[in-house]
Design a protein around this motif. Structure first.
Motif, PDB file in Angstrom:
ATOM      1  N   LYS A   1       0.856  -1.183   0.000  1.00  0.00           N
ATOM      2  CA  LYS A   1       0.000   0.000   0.000  1.00  0.00           C
ATOM      3  C   LYS A   1       0.898   1.241   0.000  1.00  0.00           C
ATOM      4  O   LYS A   1       1.858   1.303   0.771  1.00  0.00           O
ATOM      5  N   TYR A   2       0.571   2.170  -0.868  1.00  0.00           N
ATOM      6  CA  TYR A   2       1.393   3.367  -0.944  1.00  0.00           C
ATOM      7  C   TYR A   2       0.563   4.549  -1.421  1.00  0.00           C
ATOM      8  O   TYR A   2      -0.582   4.381  -1.859  1.00  0.00           O
ATOM      9  N   THR A   3       1.129   5.751  -1.280  1.00  0.00           N
ATOM     10  CA  THR A   3       0.454   6.935  -1.825  1.00  0.00           C
ATOM     11  C   THR A   3       1.345   7.569  -2.882  1.00  0.00           C
ATOM     12  O   THR A   3       2.580   7.468  -2.831  1.00  0.00           O
TER      13      THR A   3
ATOM     14  N   ARG B   1      -2.848   4.127  -3.396  1.00  0.00           N
ATOM     15  CA  ARG B   1      -2.717   3.067  -4.393  1.00  0.00           C
ATOM     16  C   ARG B   1      -2.266   1.753  -3.750  1.00  0.00           C
ATOM     17  O   ARG B   1      -1.709   1.746  -2.657  1.00  0.00           O
ATOM     18  N   GLU B   2      -2.506   0.669  -4.488  1.00  0.00           N
ATOM     19  CA  GLU B   2      -2.077  -0.660  -4.019  1.00  0.00           C
ATOM     20  C   GLU B   2      -1.478  -1.416  -5.199  1.00  0.00           C
ATOM     21  O   GLU B   2      -1.887  -1.211  -6.339  1.00  0.00           O
TER      22      GLU B   2
ATOM     23  N   TYR C   1       6.536   9.009  -4.078  1.00  0.00           N
ATOM     24  CA  TYR C   1       5.915   7.760  -3.612  1.00  0.00           C
ATOM     25  C   TYR C   1       6.213   7.548  -2.136  1.00  0.00           C
ATOM     26  O   TYR C   1       7.365   7.617  -1.714  1.00  0.00           O
ATOM     27  N   SER C   2       5.151   7.329  -1.360  1.00  0.00           N
ATOM     28  CA  SER C   2       5.310   7.060   0.079  1.00  0.00           C
ATOM     29  C   SER C   2       4.758   5.663   0.353  1.00  0.00           C
ATOM     30  O   SER C   2       3.581   5.386   0.086  1.00  0.00           O
ATOM     31  N   ILE C   3       5.616   4.820   0.891  1.00  0.00           N
ATOM     32  CA  ILE C   3       5.209   3.425   1.135  1.00  0.00           C
ATOM     33  C   ILE C   3       4.596   3.317   2.535  1.00  0.00           C
ATOM     34  O   ILE C   3       5.238   3.642   3.540  1.00  0.00           O
TER      35      ILE C   3
END
Lengths: 319, 188
Positions: free
Chosen positions: A180-182, A192-193, A244-246
């Motif tokens: 899962k991340y943004t 997002r996934e 991107y942030s995880i």
């Protein structure tokens, strides 16, 4: 005496010819009705179909084989709450194998959230008074044992390990892992996934990803090279990695009940609401007809992804 | 020669018997199909929306609706609705006609509940579902129809308090409020 023998032989032949049955596959076609309903543990929206069989060679479409005006009811938690639901009918457009649009009719109910170990019953009464019935019980929860971090804490181990225990009998389990991340899209945070394969097929030159399928096994390993591949895939073609942030990883396990396990092991077919066919008669648990009534529950595990591992790809640590 | 003819005739008779019996293939291992009769009953209630149970089983139908595919017999029926006592009765399903059942909750005094109004300080005017009851706290209303109701307490120099009460059959519900002083009115 010769005359007697002759009479017996002639009579015997006559009897054989006279008793011969003519085999005709299209003769005296017997219509069968199939009720299919798999109660999903990851949704409150449930679907069922009631289909009639048709003679061999008949070009009847799926929509035409659908039986309308069925009084279709589901009882949930029969032993305690005895909640009852009346299905309604609907139709959607789906694409067939050739990419052509086709109508798919189905029955549906909303608001059914299942829990482990609950008895359920389903009843269909057709417009001609024919009754189909079945019952099932949602599966027990799995007892899980797994790694808590990606990469795993154990030095040198190159896979994320998950194993489970089911108290009674065999159950098909469908594991999935997603990251899962943004994504920072010009100041707007988009959630997002991305699904993670279990491994990369090293025997194949391009090493394509291999995603997990339902298994009767009691364990699964997600190899680190497949997780690495997924981490790279997140920002493929984008040089701005800081966007991107995880957040972390999540493993879901779909646990099939006894009926669904029986269906899967006899047909080796993955769940699909619209593709359970009437001629799949290897497994049926419907009284008064054919088909399948089963259920699966969903179990989730949150898995942390280590900061060092995230930073290695240039991503930010998300929340 | 004559005994031979007799033997042949006897054999032919025996053969004919077995032939006739052997060719009889009206043997079926499958059970004959059973079909339900569509005996119906129409159930309605006031208010509508009651869940219909037959012989202790939830039918999934809610009033008003027609129950279909019933056996010709008597059923123990129960209507269940939130806030209301269960209503049980017997229905007899006949094959020739559709029976109508109508349950009027408003006609059954046991269905009603009561509300006790308490405020601090006391003496507040009591409005119930927007209508002034002519009563002031502490007081009570009897024979209140079950369900959600709006209560307003109004008292001079205090902020009016509006809140919901949930009334159940045969139960007295407390409508309690601690009124707050209206500082603006006191200052004026």
């Amino acid at each position: 005496m010769k005359i007697l023998k002759l009479i017996i032989i002639v009579a015997g032949l006559f009897a054989l010819i006279a008793c011969e049955d003519t085999v005709n596959p299209n003769d005296e076609f017997k219509e069968e009705i199939a009720l299919n309903c798999v109660i999903h543990g990851d949704s409150s929206y449930q679907i069922a179909t009631v289909l009639r069989s048709f003679p061999f060679g008949d070009e009847t479409s799926a929509a035409e084989s659908f039986v309308d005006d069925v009084q279709l009811r589901l009882w949930y938690d029969v032993d305690e709450q005895d909640d009852a639901f009346l299905f309604r009918d609907s139709v959607i457009t789906v694409q067939d194998e050739n990419g052509n649009d086709m109508k798919a009719k189905f029955y549906y109910i909303n608001g059914v959230n299942i829990e482990p170990e609950k008895a359920m019953e389903i009843e269909a009464i057709l417009p001609n008074g024919k009754r189909l019935f079945s019952s099932t019980k949602t599966p027990e929860k799995l007892t899980l044992s797994h790694d808590y971090f990606i990469p795993p804490e154990e030095f040198g181990r190159d896979y994320f390990h998950l194993e489970w225990y089911f108290p009674e009998g065999e159950r098909v389990v469908q594991p999935r892992m997603k990251i899962k991340y943004t994504y920072n899209n010009h100041g707007t945070k988009e959630y997002r996934e991305i699904f993670v394969p279990v491994k990369l097929d090293e025997n194949n030159g391009s090493a394509p990803p291999v995603y997990p399928s339902p298994v009767l096994d009691k364990e699964i390993d997600f190899y680190m090279n497949a997780i690495d591949w997924t981490m790279e895939k997140i920002s493929e073609g984008d040089s701005v990695k800081e966007n991107y942030s995880i957040i972390g990883a999540e493993v879901t396990l779909l646990v099939y009940d006894k009926n669904l396990t029986g269906y899967y092991t006899s047909t080796n077919t993955i769940l699909d609401d619209y593709s359970i066919r009437i001629d799949e008669i290897d497994f049926s648990n419907i009284e008064g007809g054919l088909g399948l009534f089963g259920s699966f529950i969903q179990q989730k595990i949150d898995v942390s992804i280590s900061s060092n591992y995230i930073i290695r790809y240039g991503y930010l640590i998300g929340k | 020669m004559r005994s031979l003819k007799i033997k042949i005739a006897l054999l032919l008779i025996i053969f004919a018997f077995f032939f006739a019996a052997g060719c009889n293939d009206e043997i079926s291992s499958s059970k004959p199909e059973e079909f339900l009769e569509n005996n119906m009953i129409f159930v309605d209630s006031n208010p509508q929306g009651a869940h219909i149970f037959l012989d202790g089983r939830n039918t999934a139908f809610v009033t008003p609706d027609t129950l279909k595919w019933l056996d010709v017999k008597s059923y123990d029926a129960t209507l269940k609705m939130e806030y209301f006592r269960d209503t049980s009765f017997q229905i007899t399903v006949a094959s020739s006609n559709v029976n109508n059942i109508f349950i009027d909750y408003t006609m059954n005094l046991k269905m009603y509940g009561a509300v006790k109004f308490i405020s601090t300080p006391s003496g507040a005017d009591i409005y119930f579902d927007g209508i002034f009851t002519g009563k002031t706290t502490p007081d009570a209303l009897l024979h209140v129809f079950p369900g959600e109701h709006v209560v307003i307490f109004e008292l001079e120099n205090y902020i009016p308090d509006t809140f919901m009460v949930y009334v159940y059959s045969s139960i007295t519900t407390d409508a309690v409020s601690q009124l707050e002083q209206d500082s603006l009115k006191i200052l004026n």
